[in-house]
Scaffold this motif. Structure first.
Motif, short mmCIF file in Angstrom:
data_model
loop_
_atom_site.label_atom_id
_atom_site.label_comp_id
_atom_site.label_asym_id
_atom_site.label_seq_id
_atom_site.Cartn_x
_atom_site.Cartn_y
_atom_site.Cartn_z
N GLY A 17 -44.32 -0.37 -9.18
CA GLY A 17 -45.04 -0.76 -7.98
C GLY A 17 -44.18 -1.11 -6.78
N ASP A 18 -42.87 -1.02 -6.91
CA ASP A 18 -41.96 -1.33 -5.80
C ASP A 18 -41.98 -0.20 -4.78
N ALA A 19 -41.78 -0.54 -3.52
CA ALA A 19 -41.76 0.48 -2.46
C ALA A 19 -40.51 1.35 -2.52
N ASP A 20 -39.45 0.86 -3.16
CA ASP A 20 -38.19 1.60 -3.27
C ASP A 20 -38.31 2.67 -4.35
N VAL A 21 -38.38 3.93 -3.94
CA VAL A 21 -38.54 5.02 -4.90
C VAL A 21 -37.30 5.20 -5.78
N LEU A 22 -36.22 4.53 -5.42
CA LEU A 22 -34.98 4.63 -6.20
C LEU A 22 -34.80 3.45 -7.16
N LYS A 23 -35.78 2.58 -7.22
CA LYS A 23 -35.67 1.36 -8.02
C LYS A 23 -35.33 1.64 -9.49
N ASN A 24 -35.95 2.64 -10.09
CA ASN A 24 -35.71 2.93 -11.50
C ASN A 24 -34.23 3.20 -11.75
N PHE A 25 -33.62 4.02 -10.92
CA PHE A 25 -32.20 4.34 -11.09
C PHE A 25 -31.34 3.10 -10.95
N LYS A 26 -31.68 2.26 -9.99
CA LYS A 26 -30.90 1.05 -9.72
C LYS A 26 -31.04 0.03 -10.85
N SER A 27 -32.26 -0.16 -11.34
CA SER A 27 -32.44 -1.17 -12.39
C SER A 27 -31.81 -0.72 -13.71
N VAL A 28 -31.94 0.56 -14.06
CA VAL A 28 -31.30 1.06 -15.28
C VAL A 28 -29.78 1.00 -15.12
N ALA A 29 -29.28 1.34 -13.95
CA ALA A 29 -27.83 1.29 -13.69
C ALA A 29 -27.30 -0.12 -13.89
N MET A 30 -28.02 -1.10 -13.37
CA MET A 30 -27.58 -2.49 -13.49
C MET A 30 -27.56 -2.93 -14.96
N ARG A 31 -28.57 -2.54 -15.72
CA ARG A 31 -28.62 -2.93 -17.13
C ARG A 31 -27.53 -2.28 -17.96
N LEU A 32 -27.13 -1.05 -17.58
CA LEU A 32 -26.15 -0.31 -18.38
C LEU A 32 -24.73 -0.33 -17.81
N GLY A 33 -24.55 -0.94 -16.65
CA GLY A 33 -23.23 -0.97 -16.05
C GLY A 33 -22.79 0.38 -15.52
N LEU A 34 -23.73 1.15 -15.03
CA LEU A 34 -23.46 2.46 -14.45
C LEU A 34 -23.84 2.44 -12.97
N SER A 35 -23.53 3.52 -12.28
CA SER A 35 -23.99 3.64 -10.91
C SER A 35 -25.39 4.27 -10.93
#
Length: 89
Positions: A17-35
């Protein structure tokens, strides 16, 4: 048209539901220590692998409709470009 329909159908779940269409990539990246772009690459290559397996052997069963894979590849290219632009101006 198909790419837009798929993007509109999947976006609410991927962005939670976030307005940022890139949120999924960012949140998974943060959890996995990736970009975020590395995460994008994994998701994108999943579709490319399905498309190239079809090109190699059209008799290989596909888990999803191949038209959806092509449409999603278009969507992922747009999202990857957006990630690139966000990080590189």
């Amino acid at each position: 048209k198909t790419a837009n329909e798929i993007a509109n159908a999947k976006r609410p779940a991927y962005t939670v539901g976030d307005a940022d269409v890139l949120k999924n990539f960012k949140s998974v990246a943060m959890r996995l220590g990736l970009s975020p772009l590395q995460v994008w690459g994994v998701y994108f290559l999943k579709h490319i692998d399905a498309i190239t397996s079809l090109a190699k052997d059209p008799t290989i069963p596909q888990a999803e409709e191949i038209t959806g894979r092509f449409a999603d590849a278009i969507n992922y290219l747009q999202l990857g470009y957006a990630l690139y632009r966000e990080n590189n101006g």
